[in-house]
Design a protein around this motif. Structure first.
Motif, short mmCIF file in Angstrom:
data_model
loop_
_atom_site.label_atom_id
_atom_site.label_comp_id
_atom_site.label_asym_id
_atom_site.label_seq_id
_atom_site.Cartn_x
_atom_site.Cartn_y
_atom_site.Cartn_z
N LEU A 81 -3.64 11.72 4.58
CA LEU A 81 -4.92 11.68 3.85
C LEU A 81 -6.10 11.34 4.77
CD1 LEU A 81 -3.65 9.71 0.71
CD2 LEU A 81 -4.25 12.14 0.81
N LYS A 82 -5.78 11.16 6.07
CA LYS A 82 -6.81 10.83 7.09
C LYS A 82 -7.51 9.50 6.80
CE LYS A 82 -7.08 14.96 9.55
NZ LYS A 82 -5.73 14.92 10.13
N ILE A 83 -6.75 8.56 6.22
CA ILE A 83 -7.31 7.21 6.02
C ILE A 83 -6.86 6.34 7.19
CG2 ILE A 83 -7.39 5.17 4.53
CD1 ILE A 83 -6.68 6.96 2.16
N PRO A 84 -7.80 5.82 7.98
CA PRO A 84 -7.38 4.95 9.08
C PRO A 84 -6.86 3.61 8.56
CG PRO A 84 -9.78 5.16 9.05
CD PRO A 84 -9.26 6.04 7.95
N ILE A 85 -5.75 3.16 9.17
CA ILE A 85 -5.17 1.86 8.81
C ILE A 85 -5.32 0.94 10.03
CG2 ILE A 85 -3.03 0.66 8.14
CD1 ILE A 85 -3.75 2.65 6.03
N GLY A 86 -5.87 -0.26 9.79
CA GLY A 86 -6.03 -1.22 10.89
C GLY A 86 -5.07 -2.39 10.72
N ASN A 87 -4.69 -3.03 11.83
CA ASN A 87 -3.87 -4.25 11.75
C ASN A 87 -4.42 -5.30 12.72
OD1 ASN A 87 -2.99 -3.15 14.18
ND2 ASN A 87 -0.83 -3.61 13.82
N THR A 88 -3.68 -6.40 12.89
CA THR A 88 -4.24 -7.53 13.66
C THR A 88 -3.29 -7.98 14.78
OG1 THR A 88 -3.22 -9.18 12.21
CG2 THR A 88 -5.40 -8.40 11.57
N ILE B 18 0.89 -1.17 0.00
CA ILE B 18 0.00 0.00 0.00
C ILE B 18 0.92 1.21 0.00
CG2 ILE B 18 -1.86 1.20 1.22
CD1 ILE B 18 -2.69 -1.59 0.28
N ASN B 19 1.28 1.67 -1.20
CA ASN B 19 2.27 2.74 -1.29
C ASN B 19 1.61 4.09 -1.58
OD1 ASN B 19 1.62 2.64 -3.96
ND2 ASN B 19 3.47 1.55 -4.59
N LYS B 20 2.46 5.11 -1.69
CA LYS B 20 1.96 6.48 -1.87
C LYS B 20 1.10 6.61 -3.13
CE LYS B 20 3.62 11.13 -1.42
NZ LYS B 20 4.57 11.85 -0.62
N GLU B 21 1.61 6.02 -4.22
CA GLU B 21 0.89 6.13 -5.50
C GLU B 21 -0.52 5.55 -5.37
OE1 GLU B 21 2.87 3.99 -8.64
OE2 GLU B 21 1.19 4.36 -10.00
N PHE B 22 -0.60 4.38 -4.72
CA PHE B 22 -1.92 3.76 -4.53
C PHE B 22 -2.82 4.67 -3.68
CE2 PHE B 22 -4.76 1.62 -1.62
CZ PHE B 22 -5.64 1.05 -2.53
N LEU B 23 -2.25 5.19 -2.60
CA LEU B 23 -3.07 6.00 -1.67
C LEU B 23 -3.56 7.28 -2.35
CD1 LEU B 23 -0.93 5.38 1.52
CD2 LEU B 23 -3.32 4.72 1.23
#
Ligand code: DGY
Length: 323
Positions: A87-94, A55-60
């Motif tokens: 970009l204020k996109i929340p990222i979740g993990n596990t 999930i890199n900058k270009e994708f975001l």
């Protein structure tokens, strides 16, 4: 609302998403999506559940409309968290749920390497199980050995518990900052990186990949380790320098290595490490048990559902987005 999922997910997680009224589109081909495909598939999605994708900058920048990205992993080194935060996109993990399975894998690799187990197995397949020789096929014992944990968090703690329980190993560790509760629980001693290298009979890597840890285990480090030391890495392949590790093993600078992670992944089948008696390599299966993968997928689904409701993700990587 729509969720794009980059791999086939366990039914339990899909059911959660569907029960929340979400439309799920899964990538079912047995290959990674290209960057272009990932961008294209996310164009009409509100959320992305990502396993094994960069999930890199270009994708975001091409996907600023996404309301949440849930990773199907505890590690987030393959994600440009800074850009997502801007970009204020929340990222979740596990986190949490894969500690036991990953520690089991580290323990398996330590023990298998100490007895050259994968190589011995391959010899049988090759028809090379010869006559009994009292001085051949000898491994090393782990009873009372010193375990050095590089990155004593949840997974390192579980690995240490296994080593103490099985072999009464003495535990030392090196972290950015001390883990006092683990020190109390394990009787572990905090040491400098240099002391970790010098004193350990087994070094097990459980840290995340950062600019600080990338390439940390290089020839300079291997040369400071004991000749009979075993190096185990179940964290990320880029934390060791593969060429240096290969040379260190060939030149008997250290005894052996057990790797669940390599760089790149997959490892090429003609990699010299795969034919060395003192090396055991697994294809990044640290968290690969039915129970753990179900739990990871469920957490990822819960992160998606919370994100799409505009709620704080239960397992959020970038709390900074909330200011
Ligand atoms: C993780 O969750 O980070 C595991 O290494 C699987 O990628």
């Amino acid at each position: 609302m729509k969720v794009f999922v980059t791999r086939i997910l366990p039914a339990a997680a899909l059911d959660l998403l569907k029960a929340a009224g979400l439309e799920v589109k899964q990538w079912t081909e047995k290959r990674k999506l290209t960057q272009e495909e990932l961008i294209a598939h996310c164009q009409d999605a509100d959320a992305l559940l990502s396993a094994g994708q960069q999930i890199n900058k270009e994708f975001l920048l091409a996907s600023t409309h996404l309301k949440v990205i849930a990773l199907h992993s505890v590690g987030f080194d393959n994600t440009d968290v800074d850009t997502a935060t801007e970009l204020k996109i929340p990222i979740g993990n596990t986190p949490g749920v894969l500690s036991d399975a990953t520690a089991d894998t580290a323990f398996l690799l330590m023990l298998a390497t100490s007895r050259n187990a994968f190589y011995m197995h391959q010899q049988i397949i090759n028809g090379e199980w010869g006559f009994f020789e009292p001085t051949a096929n000898l491994g090393i014992e782990l009873q009372g050995a010193t375990l050095g944990i590089f990155g004593l968090g949840k997974i390192g703690l579980e690995m240490a518990k296994r080593c103490i329980g099985a072999y009464q190993m003495k535990v030392i560790y090196h972290n950015r900052s001390r883990n006092e509760s683990a020190e109390q629980e394990l009787g572990a001693t905090y040491v400098s990186f240099e002391e970790l290298l010098k004193q350990s009979d087994v070094i097990s890597v459980h840290t995340s990949l950062t600019t600080e840890t990338e390439g940390k285990f290089n020839m300079e480090a291997f040369k400071q380790m004991k000749e009979r030391a075993i190096f185990v890495n179940t964290a990320r392949g880029s934390i060791h320098q593969e060429e240096d590790l290969t040379k260190a093993l060939q030149e008997k600078v250290i005894w052996g290595a057990g790797l669940d992670v390599t760089h790149p992944e997959p490892m090429a089948p003609d990699n010299p490490l795969l034919t060395m008696p003192n090396v055991c390599v697994l294809p990044h299966i640290g968290s690969a048990t039915v129970g753990t993968r179900n739990a990871m997928a469920r957490i990822a689904a819960e992160n998606i559902i919370a994100g799409l409701k505009g709620e704080r993700l239960p397992h959020l990587v970038n709390p900074e987005i909330y200011g």
